[in-house]
Design a protein around this motif. Structure first.
Motif, mmCIF file in Angstrom:
data_model
loop_
_atom_site.group_PDB
_atom_site.id
_atom_site.type_symbol
_atom_site.label_atom_id
_atom_site.label_comp_id
_atom_site.label_asym_id
_atom_site.label_seq_id
_atom_site.Cartn_x
_atom_site.Cartn_y
_atom_site.Cartn_z
ATOM 1 N N MET A 12 2.878 9.215 -6.788
ATOM 2 C CA MET A 12 3.753 10.371 -7.024
ATOM 3 C C MET A 12 4.513 10.220 -8.331
ATOM 4 O O MET A 12 4.735 11.189 -9.056
ATOM 5 N N VAL A 13 4.900 8.998 -8.668
ATOM 6 C CA VAL A 13 5.566 8.745 -9.950
ATOM 7 C C VAL A 13 4.639 9.094 -11.101
ATOM 8 O O VAL A 13 5.027 9.754 -12.065
ATOM 9 N N VAL B 215 0.829 -1.199 0.000
ATOM 10 C CA VAL B 215 0.000 0.000 0.000
ATOM 11 C C VAL B 215 0.868 1.255 0.000
ATOM 12 O O VAL B 215 0.600 2.218 -0.725
ATOM 13 N N VAL B 216 1.941 1.247 0.797
ATOM 14 C CA VAL B 216 2.862 2.391 0.829
ATOM 15 C C VAL B 216 3.546 2.557 -0.522
ATOM 16 O O VAL B 216 3.704 3.675 -1.034
ATOM 17 N N ALA B 217 3.959 1.436 -1.137
ATOM 18 C CA ALA B 217 4.567 1.504 -2.464
ATOM 19 C C ALA B 217 3.597 2.100 -3.474
ATOM 20 O O ALA B 217 3.995 2.821 -4.400
ATOM 21 N N HIS C 161 0.780 12.348 -15.559
ATOM 22 C CA HIS C 161 -0.487 11.609 -15.570
ATOM 23 C C HIS C 161 -1.259 12.014 -14.330
ATOM 24 O O HIS C 161 -1.526 11.202 -13.453
ATOM 25 N N ARG C 162 -1.605 13.296 -14.243
ATOM 26 C CA ARG C 162 -2.138 13.812 -12.993
ATOM 27 C C ARG C 162 -3.528 13.264 -12.674
ATOM 28 O O ARG C 162 -3.864 13.098 -11.515
ATOM 29 N N SER C 163 -4.330 13.016 -13.686
ATOM 30 C CA SER C 163 -5.688 12.523 -13.395
ATOM 31 C C SER C 163 -5.658 11.111 -12.818
ATOM 32 O O SER C 163 -6.499 10.752 -11.994
ATOM 33 N N ALA D 194 3.520 -0.970 -9.057
ATOM 34 C CA ALA D 194 4.251 -1.540 -10.197
ATOM 35 C C ALA D 194 4.930 -0.438 -10.991
ATOM 36 O O ALA D 194 6.065 -0.614 -11.486
ATOM 37 N N ALA D 195 4.268 0.720 -11.142
ATOM 38 C CA ALA D 195 4.884 1.843 -11.867
ATOM 39 C C ALA D 195 6.128 2.335 -11.139
ATOM 40 O O ALA D 195 7.156 2.644 -11.775
ATOM 41 N N TRP D 196 6.045 2.421 -9.819
ATOM 42 C CA TRP D 196 7.194 2.868 -9.036
ATOM 43 C C TRP D 196 8.346 1.873 -9.132
ATOM 44 O O TRP D 196 9.507 2.251 -9.309
#
Length: 637
Positions: free
Chosen positions: A307-308, A299-301, A314-316, A362-364
């Motif tokens: 933020m990534v 969850v923290v990740a 990809h703000r939305s 996964a993105a991070w």
């Protein structure tokens, strides 16, 4: 638009091989769920949780849909007749779909194959949702691998074992829907529209409450981004909602109609908990996500991943994800501390929060791997873990334990004791009377297998459908030391005899010592056999005249979800309902009344015959005179 997706599978098709490998790994884990491929193909039903109930109702719903394009029907084989509706049992909708396409001869193997395919599709769902966020193909592959971990985590495995496939379907549809909402903002393509529409259809079909719960998110999203778009975009978003509703209206009308056909509970009016109880403390929140793979770290990740996504313009996407996760967290907390939400097991929403967190996590992770020059290594390692847990056999048990992967075989088939009981019920009983079957508390292994009894024995029952059923027709039941909500020891033999006449009980199956001892003292009951099924089970035969006709004379020739057929009907005189001088001729059936029952020919009126010990009256027919044949049917008018 300033938001653009990262390179995907069209520009990097080689990553599709990783997706295939994830599906292969999930295939191995799913094989373990059924104890091997033979477990999917054989005729043993799943007896874990409410799977038996959903399978039984799935058969009824699929057969009814073939007959008249609806799934609500009147089932006379439990509870002296009750309406099977989208409210009870809503969890059978996935089963109805699979069994309908399985054809007229669909059975347990069809049901299991549908569950097999649903499990196999999990990595594809997470990869699709990840692409909705616009993250890269490698990151989407990592999301698929983490998604497999979420599916086999204790929390989701608990939902799977309990048989709540409707929540799983709606939850995964919501996952895709939320992710592609942001994609539709910065890339309003036909592809985005189609995926949103299909997710909307699946979500509404799975569980309307889950999709309705996303309404605040959709409202905030629309108010925030709508001014940036033209008419076509607006019409497209409206179309998604209407498309999902339109393809589900055929059963949603019944869902709304029968929403109140349930027993009220004192928990329905429990006061809302205070904010300090809802917010709780950090350890309390950790327990909420404890059964998830990697627990709080995932969850923290996910928060870092948001933020990534925001840094990649990809703000939305992170805003929609955080809003949805926050709403899911609130629902899950209320499911822990507020009885009305707990009754609906709203704490399952924690699994949706974890699923949402998996995608930005996964993105991070992919960004970190890219900066370290280890993208292929990390993705291959994650995929290798899925393949190893799926096909590594007992050598990978320590790895599965560390990851919290629970792919142990689900309970299949009746036990030897249960099979013996079923065989004796077929041989020692007849269809001329019902069997009063004592219900056991939920939570015991295979506790709901009794929902299969009409399908297995071709007999009718009072009790055994679902001990936790919350609808009025479930009032008549024997559970422990209570019968119809009254202590069994308070019933006199005369009252029990009248009860058995009213419900046409010919045999009694007891599963507790108190019920066994009471029926032993009944003058007209004789114990004829003993069994074992998680405890001592006794079969009693009642020495009484067996008949489904309470007043008048007739022969019950057929009773199933399609129709109830009476032959050689001879009514008796009864006072005119309006007090007129001419007596009416009536016949009273041991069958629960349900609004919408139709009867003919020669039937003037289908009316209620009140029962002082049951909130649901029996059926009384007013006739013009003797009839050779009468047909009753219920088509949910």
């Amino acid at each position: 638009m300033d938001e653009q997706p990262n390179p995907g599978f069209r520009t990097q098709p080689s990553w599709l091989l990783v997706v295939v490998a994830l599906v292969v790994g999930q295939l191995g884990l799913t094989d373990q769920l059924f104890g091997g491929r033979e477990g999917v193909r054989d005729s043993r039903p799943i007896v874990a949780g409410r799977h038996p109930l959903h399978f039984y109702h799935g058969l009824l719903g699929a057969e009814t849909f073939r007959q008249r394009t609806a799934t609500a029907c009147f089932d006379p084989n439990f509870q002296a007749g009750y309406p099977k509706t989208p409210v009870f049992d809503g969890g059978c909708r996935p089963a109805e779909l699979v069994l309908y396409f399985g054809g007229e001869h669909a059975g347990p193997e069809t049901y299991k194959f549908g569950l097999f395919l649903a499990s196999l599709a999990v990595p594809l769902v997470y990869v699709l949702a990840a692409r909705g966020l616009g993250i890269s193909a490698p990151a989407a592959c990592l999301a698929g691998a983490l998604g497999c971990g979420v599916w086999w985590s204790p929390a989701v495995r608990g939902i799977l074992d309990s048989g709540h496939l409707d929540f799983l379907l709606a939850g995964h549809a919501a996952l895709v829907y939320v992710c592609w909402l942001s994609r539709y903002h910065w890339e309003p393509s036909v592809t985005a529209w189609v995926i949103l529409a299909m997710a909307s259809v699946a979500g509404w079909y799975g569980h309307p409450v889950v999709i309705l719960g996303l309404a605040p998110i959709l409202g905030i999203y629309y108010l925030a981004v709508a001014p940036r778009h033209g008419l076509a975009w607006h019409l497209g978003l409206y179309g998604v909602t209407l498309f999902g509703l339109a393809l589900n209206l055929w059963w949603l009308f019944d869902w709304g109609k029968f929403w109140w056909l349930r027993q009220p509970s004192v928990d329905d009016v429990a006061p809302l908990p205070t904010w300090d109880v809802i917010v709780d403390t950090l350890p309390g929140h950790a327990r909420l996500f404890g059964p998830a793979p990697f627990g709080w770290p995932l969850v923290v990740a996910g928060l870092f991943g948001c933020m990534v996504l925001a840094r990649e313009k990809h703000r939305s996407a992170p805003v929609v994800l955080l809003l949805t996760a926050g709403l899911g967290f609130l629902v899950a907390r209320l499911g822990n501390v507020w009885p009305p939400m707990a009754n609906g097991e709203a704490d399952r929403a924690a699994s949706l929060v974890v699923g949402l967190a998996t995608l930005p996590a996964a993105a991070w992770l992919a960004l970190w791997a890219k900066r370290a020059g280890l993208t292929r290594v990390v993705v291959v390692a994650a995929t290798g873990v899925v393949l190893a847990t799926g096909w590594g056999g007992h050598w990978t048990e320590p790895l599965r334990y560390q990851l919290g992967i629970q792919a142990e075989p689900i309970a299949l088939g009746l036990s030897a004791d249960q099979a013996t009981l079923v065989q004796d019920l077929q041989q020692r009983t007849t269809a001329e009377a019902r069997i009063l079957f004592e219900e056991t508390p939920t939570g015991q292994p295979g506790w709901n297998w009794t929902a299969l009894l009409p399908w297995l024995t071709n007999r009718a029952y009072i009790g055994g459908l679902d001990p936790d059923a919350k609808f009025e027709h479930a009032f008549c039941r024997l559970r422990g030391d209570t019968l119809n909500g009254r202590r069994l020891t308070d019933w006199t033999d005369v009252e029990l005899e009248e009860f058995c006449r009213r419900y046409n009980i010919g045999w009694v199956v007891t599963r507790s010592a108190s019920a066994r001892d009471r029926w032993r003292r009944v003058s007209f009951a004789k114990e004829i056999q003993q069994y074992r099924d998680g405890g001592d089970v006794r079969l009693f035969e009642l020495k009484r005249t067996k008949s489904f006709i309470l007043t008048g004379q007739a022969t019950l020739s057929q009773a199933d979800r399609r129709k109830i057929v009476l032959t050689d009907v001879v009514p008796v005189d009864a006072p005119h309902p309006d007090g007129g001088p001419i007596p009416a001729k009536v016949i009273v059936l041991s069958l629960h009344y349900q609004a919408g029952l139709r009867a003919g020919p020669g039937v003037l009126l289908v009316e209620r015959d009140p029962d002082p010990s049951d909130p649901i009256p029996m059926v009384r027919l007013r006739l013009i005179g003797p009839q050779s044949r009468i047909v009753l049917s219920w088509e949910n008018p």
